[in-house]
Design a protein around this motif. Sequence first.
Motif, PDB file in Angstrom:
ATOM      1  N   PRO A  16      -8.445  -9.273 -14.949  1.00  0.00           N
ATOM      2  CA  PRO A  16      -8.944 -10.252 -16.397  1.00  0.00           C
ATOM      3  C   PRO A  16      -7.858  -9.064 -16.952  1.00  0.00           C
ATOM      4  CG  PRO A  16     -10.769 -10.143 -15.090  1.00  0.00           C
ATOM      5  CD  PRO A  16     -10.366  -9.089 -14.455  1.00  0.00           C
ATOM      6  N   LEU A  17      -7.500  -9.317 -17.594  1.00  0.00           N
ATOM      7  CA  LEU A  17      -6.395  -8.563 -18.522  1.00  0.00           C
ATOM      8  C   LEU A  17      -7.454  -7.573 -19.397  1.00  0.00           C
ATOM      9  CD1 LEU A  17      -3.516  -7.562 -19.561  1.00  0.00           C
ATOM     10  CD2 LEU A  17      -3.471  -9.631 -20.559  1.00  0.00           C
ATOM     11  N   GLY A  18      -8.778  -8.321 -20.357  1.00  0.00           N
ATOM     12  CA  GLY A  18      -9.227  -7.890 -21.339  1.00  0.00           C
ATOM     13  C   GLY A  18     -10.552  -6.708 -20.357  1.00  0.00           C
ATOM     14  N   TYR A  22      -9.448  -3.017 -21.667  1.00  0.00           N
ATOM     15  CA  TYR A  22     -10.403  -1.977 -22.315  1.00  0.00           C
ATOM     16  C   TYR A  22     -10.351  -1.181 -21.720  1.00  0.00           C
ATOM     17  CZ  TYR A  22     -15.197  -0.112 -21.897  1.00  0.00           C
ATOM     18  OH  TYR A  22     -15.983  -0.110 -20.838  1.00  0.00           O
ATOM     19  N   GLU A  23      -9.720  -0.846 -20.491  1.00  0.00           N
ATOM     20  CA  GLU A  23     -10.134   0.465 -19.262  1.00  0.00           C
ATOM     21  C   GLU A  23      -9.221   1.380 -20.096  1.00  0.00           C
ATOM     22  OE1 GLU A  23     -10.337   0.231 -15.097  1.00  0.00           O
ATOM     23  OE2 GLU A  23     -12.255  -0.122 -15.580  1.00  0.00           O
ATOM     24  N   VAL A  24      -7.970   1.339 -20.450  1.00  0.00           N
ATOM     25  CA  VAL A  24      -6.702   1.491 -21.207  1.00  0.00           C
ATOM     26  C   VAL A  24      -6.686   2.119 -22.121  1.00  0.00           C
ATOM     27  CG1 VAL A  24      -4.253   1.878 -22.084  1.00  0.00           C
ATOM     28  CG2 VAL A  24      -5.035   0.685 -19.614  1.00  0.00           C
ATOM     29  N   LEU A  25      -7.587   1.206 -23.102  1.00  0.00           N
ATOM     30  CA  LEU A  25      -8.016   1.943 -24.577  1.00  0.00           C
ATOM     31  C   LEU A  25      -9.061   2.799 -24.248  1.00  0.00           C
ATOM     32  CD1 LEU A  25      -7.932  -1.542 -26.723  1.00  0.00           C
ATOM     33  CD2 LEU A  25      -5.945   1.085 -26.500  1.00  0.00           C
ATOM     34  N   ARG A  26      -9.971   2.648 -23.545  1.00  0.00           N
ATOM     35  CA  ARG A  26     -11.487   3.640 -23.599  1.00  0.00           C
ATOM     36  C   ARG A  26     -11.385   5.122 -22.588  1.00  0.00           C
ATOM     37  NH1 ARG A  26     -14.677   4.101 -19.361  1.00  0.00           N
ATOM     38  NH2 ARG A  26     -16.996   5.169 -19.549  1.00  0.00           N
ATOM     39  N   ASP A  27     -10.336   5.351 -21.723  1.00  0.00           N
ATOM     40  CA  ASP A  27      -9.602   6.728 -21.093  1.00  0.00           C
ATOM     41  C   ASP A  27      -9.072   7.060 -22.083  1.00  0.00           C
ATOM     42  OD1 ASP A  27     -10.982   5.343 -19.014  1.00  0.00           O
ATOM     43  OD2 ASP A  27      -9.092   5.391 -17.912  1.00  0.00           O
ATOM     44  N   ALA A  28      -7.948   6.315 -23.198  1.00  0.00           N
ATOM     45  CA  ALA A  28      -7.586   7.072 -23.966  1.00  0.00           C
ATOM     46  C   ALA A  28      -8.068   7.554 -25.461  1.00  0.00           C
ATOM     47  CB  ALA A  28      -6.119   6.297 -24.841  1.00  0.00           C
ATOM     48  N   ILE A  29      -9.180   6.964 -25.606  1.00  0.00           N
ATOM     49  CA  ILE A  29     -10.345   7.631 -26.665  1.00  0.00           C
ATOM     50  C   ILE A  29     -10.774   8.480 -25.697  1.00  0.00           C
ATOM     51  CG2 ILE A  29     -12.318   7.455 -28.244  1.00  0.00           C
ATOM     52  CD1 ILE A  29     -11.540   4.288 -27.547  1.00  0.00           C
ATOM     53  N   ILE A  30     -11.015   8.626 -24.174  1.00  0.00           N
ATOM     54  CA  ILE A  30     -12.272  10.032 -24.126  1.00  0.00           C
ATOM     55  C   ILE A  30     -11.000  10.993 -23.500  1.00  0.00           C
ATOM     56  CG2 ILE A  30     -13.031  10.723 -21.454  1.00  0.00           C
ATOM     57  CD1 ILE A  30     -14.277   7.699 -21.345  1.00  0.00           C
ATOM     58  N   PRO A  55      -6.193 -10.186 -25.982  1.00  0.00           N
ATOM     59  CA  PRO A  55      -7.220  -9.339 -24.716  1.00  0.00           C
ATOM     60  C   PRO A  55      -7.412  -8.054 -25.329  1.00  0.00           C
ATOM     61  CG  PRO A  55      -4.871  -9.011 -23.818  1.00  0.00           C
ATOM     62  CD  PRO A  55      -5.243  -9.884 -24.946  1.00  0.00           C
ATOM     63  N   ILE A  56      -6.470  -8.173 -26.746  1.00  0.00           N
ATOM     64  CA  ILE A  56      -7.161  -6.448 -27.661  1.00  0.00           C
ATOM     65  C   ILE A  56      -8.683  -6.449 -28.396  1.00  0.00           C
ATOM     66  CG2 ILE A  56      -5.906  -5.046 -30.157  1.00  0.00           C
ATOM     67  CD1 ILE A  56      -4.303  -4.493 -26.668  1.00  0.00           C
ATOM     68  N   ARG A  57      -7.917  -7.877 -28.980  1.00  0.00           N
ATOM     69  CA  ARG A  57      -9.515  -7.943 -30.213  1.00  0.00           C
ATOM     70  C   ARG A  57     -10.915  -7.926 -29.087  1.00  0.00           C
ATOM     71  NH1 ARG A  57      -7.985 -12.341 -32.147  1.00  0.00           N
ATOM     72  NH2 ARG A  57      -6.110 -11.986 -33.039  1.00  0.00           N
ATOM     73  N   GLU A  58     -10.378  -8.503 -27.448  1.00  0.00           N
ATOM     74  CA  GLU A  58     -11.693  -8.993 -26.963  1.00  0.00           C
ATOM     75  C   GLU A  58     -12.422  -6.548 -26.457  1.00  0.00           C
ATOM     76  OE1 GLU A  58     -10.776 -10.399 -23.117  1.00  0.00           O
ATOM     77  OE2 GLU A  58     -10.956 -12.659 -24.591  1.00  0.00           O
ATOM     78  N   ALA A  59     -11.732  -5.886 -26.054  1.00  0.00           N
ATOM     79  CA  ALA A  59     -11.227  -5.236 -25.664  1.00  0.00           C
ATOM     80  C   ALA A  59     -12.400  -3.909 -26.795  1.00  0.00           C
ATOM     81  CB  ALA A  59     -10.244  -4.028 -24.882  1.00  0.00           C
ATOM     82  N   MET A  60     -11.461  -4.395 -28.071  1.00  0.00           N
ATOM     83  CA  MET A  60     -12.309  -3.375 -29.196  1.00  0.00           C
ATOM     84  C   MET A  60     -13.823  -3.977 -29.257  1.00  0.00           C
ATOM     85  SD  MET A  60      -9.322  -1.754 -31.105  1.00  0.00           S
ATOM     86  CE  MET A  60      -8.444  -1.803 -31.814  1.00  0.00           C
TER      87      MET A  60
END
Length: 229
Positions: A16-18, A22-30, A55-60
């Motif tokens: 799922p795109l969400g 989520y994983e890309v943003l989470r890794d970028a934060i880490i 999907p950006i909103r869902e990940a946020m």
Amino acid sequence: MVEKRDLRINLSDHRPLGDIVYEVLRDAIIKQVLKPGERLMETELAEEMDVSRTPIREAMRKLELEGYVVMVPRKGAYVASLSIEDITSLFEIRGALEALAAGLAAKRASSEEIKEMERNLLTEEELFAANNVFEMIEMDAKFHELIYSASRNQRLQNMIKDLRDQIQRFRATSLSIPGRMRLALEEHRKIVEAIMAGDVIKAQEVTAEHLRKAKKVLLKVIAAEEEAE
């Protein structure tokens, strides 16, 4: 030093795109590609990742629940910062759980798992010699994961991983402090020696000490950053 910003997603990934976003943003934060305090603009992120805003909103929302993102009314989303109080609380819990995992590993680790820990140490030594901080961080994470796995307790592994991930984004800064990489390597070696010996108490003690020292370094980093602001 932080990694160059690159938030592209893997188009061959059929999940799922969400979840992918989520994983890309989470890794970028880490990895501090997205830095503490940085504002996260849905439209900008959607353009960079070539996805819609949904999907950006869902990940946020998921990142907010996990403490990586904070939502400020009428201002938007920001990468969460960790305060001295946050770090202290996280390490109090993590220290106890990691000591438990090391003690269990001392009782349950197989000979192959111990060999893998030793191979990990050799790689860490090579990375230390090359002053390769980012790959050292990856091997540091792998070292601890080997211990979690050897504990044979999946629930414990999951609990520790969540705590580690929240702190992981500050590891590059803390390991860059002169002398810290060498000390971390020496501390890892003591942990492996205790596990090899099957010494539960020693494994718990040296692991707890390792976490206390890591906390002390990280608190200094956070305090210095707060003073600079």
